[in-house]
Write a protein that holds these residues in place. Structure first.
Motif, PDB file in Angstrom:
ATOM      1  N   SER A  12      -7.580 -11.600  10.496  1.00 15.63           N
ATOM      2  CA  SER A  12      -6.210 -11.430  10.980  1.00 15.63           C
ATOM      3  C   SER A  12      -5.991  -9.981  11.390  1.00 15.63           C
ATOM      4  CB  SER A  12      -5.197 -11.795   9.884  1.00 15.63           C
ATOM      5  OG  SER A  12      -5.317 -13.141   9.504  1.00 15.63           O
TER       6      SER A  12
ATOM      7  N   ALA B 117      -2.655  -7.788  12.075  1.00 16.02           N
ATOM      8  CA  ALA B 117      -1.199  -7.720  12.077  1.00 16.02           C
ATOM      9  C   ALA B 117      -0.748  -6.413  12.716  1.00 16.02           C
ATOM     10  CB  ALA B 117      -0.670  -7.809  10.651  1.00 16.02           C
TER      11      ALA B 117
ATOM     12  N   THR C 258       0.705 -11.195  15.279  1.00 12.77           N
ATOM     13  CA  THR C 258      -0.619 -11.274  14.654  1.00 12.77           C
ATOM     14  C   THR C 258      -1.606 -11.975  15.582  1.00 12.77           C
ATOM     15  OG1 THR C 258       0.360 -11.330  12.446  1.00 12.77           O
ATOM     16  CG2 THR C 258      -1.913 -12.089  12.649  1.00 12.77           C
TER      17      THR C 258
ATOM     18  N   TYR D  23      -5.553 -13.637  15.539  1.00 13.50           N
ATOM     19  CA  TYR D  23      -6.531 -14.188  14.609  1.00 13.50           C
ATOM     20  C   TYR D  23      -7.889 -14.352  15.288  1.00 13.50           C
ATOM     21  CZ  TYR D  23      -2.208 -15.519  12.255  1.00 13.50           C
ATOM     22  OH  TYR D  23      -0.975 -15.497  11.672  1.00 13.50           O
TER      23      TYR D  23
END
Length: 114
Positions: free
Chosen positions: A20, A22, A76, A78
């Motif tokens: 991830s 962020a 975010t 991924y």
């Protein structure tokens, strides 16, 4: 924009991990965001990028195994990594790119054991 990468770790070959990235600010204004990796003694290489319109591009070595996605509401990005191989071992960095600047996260280590 500050980027915080997470999700790295140790996994056996054939396993999966999800990274991830962020962002502290909105990613919807970025032209594209991506994941890059750097293995010991090697140059940083492209893993995957996702453009503002949603299209994606992958490095040849990860095509069919990795999937990049983004959630603009959560700011975010991924990286789903499946069928991991020992050669995927590297520090993975996320980056965000606008027309004027680029931003990098601190990197997260992925180690794939054989």
């Amino acid at each position: 924009v500050q980027l915080q990468a997470s999700g790295g770790g140790l996994v056996q070959a054939g396993g999966s991990l999800r990274l991830s990235c962020a962002a502290s600010g909105s990613i919807s204004s970025m032209n594209f965001m991506g994941w890059y990796r750097q293995a010991p003694g090697k140059q940083r290489e492209l893993v995957a990028v996702i453009f503002s319109g949603g299209s994606t591009n992958y490095g040849d070595s990860v095509k069919g195994r990795f999937t990049i996605s983004r959630d603009n509401a959560k700011n975010t990005v991924y990286l789903q990594m499946d069928s991991l191989k020992p050669e995927d071992t590297a520090v993975y960095y996320c980056g965000a790119f606008s027309g004027l600047a680029s931003y990098w996260g601190q990197g997260t280590l992925v180690t794939v054991s054989s």
